[in-house]
Design an enzyme around this catalytic site. Structure first.
Site, PDB file in Angstrom:
ATOM      1  CG  HIS A 150       9.758  17.126 -16.113  1.00  7.84           C
ATOM      2  ND1 HIS A 150       9.132  15.907 -16.269  1.00  7.84           N
ATOM      3  CD2 HIS A 150      10.943  17.019 -16.764  1.00  7.84           C
ATOM      4  CE1 HIS A 150       9.898  15.105 -16.974  1.00  7.84           C
ATOM      5  NE2 HIS A 150      11.010  15.756 -17.289  1.00  7.84           N
ATOM      6  CE1 TYR A 195       8.135  18.263 -18.970  1.00  8.79           C
ATOM      7  CE2 TYR A 195       7.185  19.051 -21.039  1.00  8.79           C
ATOM      8  CZ  TYR A 195       8.109  19.175 -20.013  1.00  8.79           C
ATOM      9  OH  TYR A 195       9.012  20.205 -20.035  1.00  8.79           O
ATOM     10  CB  ALA A 196       4.518  10.476 -22.423  1.00 11.53           C
ATOM     11  CG  ASN A 197       7.528  10.928 -18.054  1.00 12.38           C
ATOM     12  OD1 ASN A 197       8.041   9.984 -18.628  1.00 12.38           O
ATOM     13  ND2 ASN A 197       7.847  12.191 -18.326  1.00 12.38           N
ATOM     14  CG  ASP A 253       8.996  10.388 -21.837  1.00  9.35           C
ATOM     15  OD1 ASP A 253      10.121  10.154 -21.326  1.00  9.35           O
ATOM     16  OD2 ASP A 253       8.477  11.520 -21.806  1.00  9.35           O
ATOM     17  CG  HIS A 308      -1.930   1.073   1.213  1.00 13.91           C
ATOM     18  ND1 HIS A 308      -2.306   1.728   2.350  1.00 13.91           N
ATOM     19  CD2 HIS A 308      -2.648   1.636   0.207  1.00 13.91           C
ATOM     20  CE1 HIS A 308      -3.206   2.645   2.051  1.00 13.91           C
ATOM     21  NE2 HIS A 308      -3.431   2.604   0.747  1.00 13.91           N
TER      22      HIS A 308
END
Length: 139
Positions: free
Chosen positions: A106, A128-130, A28, A20
């Site tokens: 970021h 920013y594909a994270n 990316d 948990h």
């Protein structure tokens, strides 16, 4: 043969060990991954597999309680941002819980990846594909 959705043994193993609030990153191809963090590299070539493909498989197997996204995605990759929010909304319905979405810079995002259980690198080549996924419980 494993019957679940994740056939990659490294991804399956890390998800099964999550407790948990533990975190798991899907990123990316360009995100710097700390040397101290387990890297699961799925990237084959530019765009393969996509960020959303990897995220979809991971979230089919992982109970998600919260998600952390870089604030910059809103301005620099709005289409993916909308796709991501839609995915998280559908995941909430499927899981029957609310997924808290938090935004950070970021730079802070990159620092937080060092505390995750693993970073799964996609072949995505868009900005920013994270996402940092925070594990929930199924009970």
């Amino acid at each position: 043969m494993k019957k679940g959705t994740v056939l990659n043994s490294d991804i399956s193993s890390v998800i099964s060990r999550l407790g948990h609030t533990d975190t798991l990153v899907v990123c990316d191809a360009g995100l710097p991954i700390p040397k101290s963090t387990t890297r699961i590299d799925m990237a084959l070539t530019q765009g393969v597999p996509s960020f959303m493909q990897v995220l979809g498989v991971v979230t089919n197997e992982m109970q998600v309680e919260a998600a952390i996204i870089a604030e910059e995605i809103k301005q620099h990759n709005p289409q993916l941002h909308e796709t991501l929010l839609t995915h998280l909304e559908q995941l909430q319905k499927h899981q029957g819980n609310t997924i808290e979405i938090r935004y950070t810079t970021h730079e802070q995002f990159k620092q937080q990846t060092a505390e995750s259980q693993a970073v799964i690198r996609s072949g995505e080549c868009s900005p920013y594909a994270n996402i940092i996924l925070c594990a929930g419980v199924t009970f």
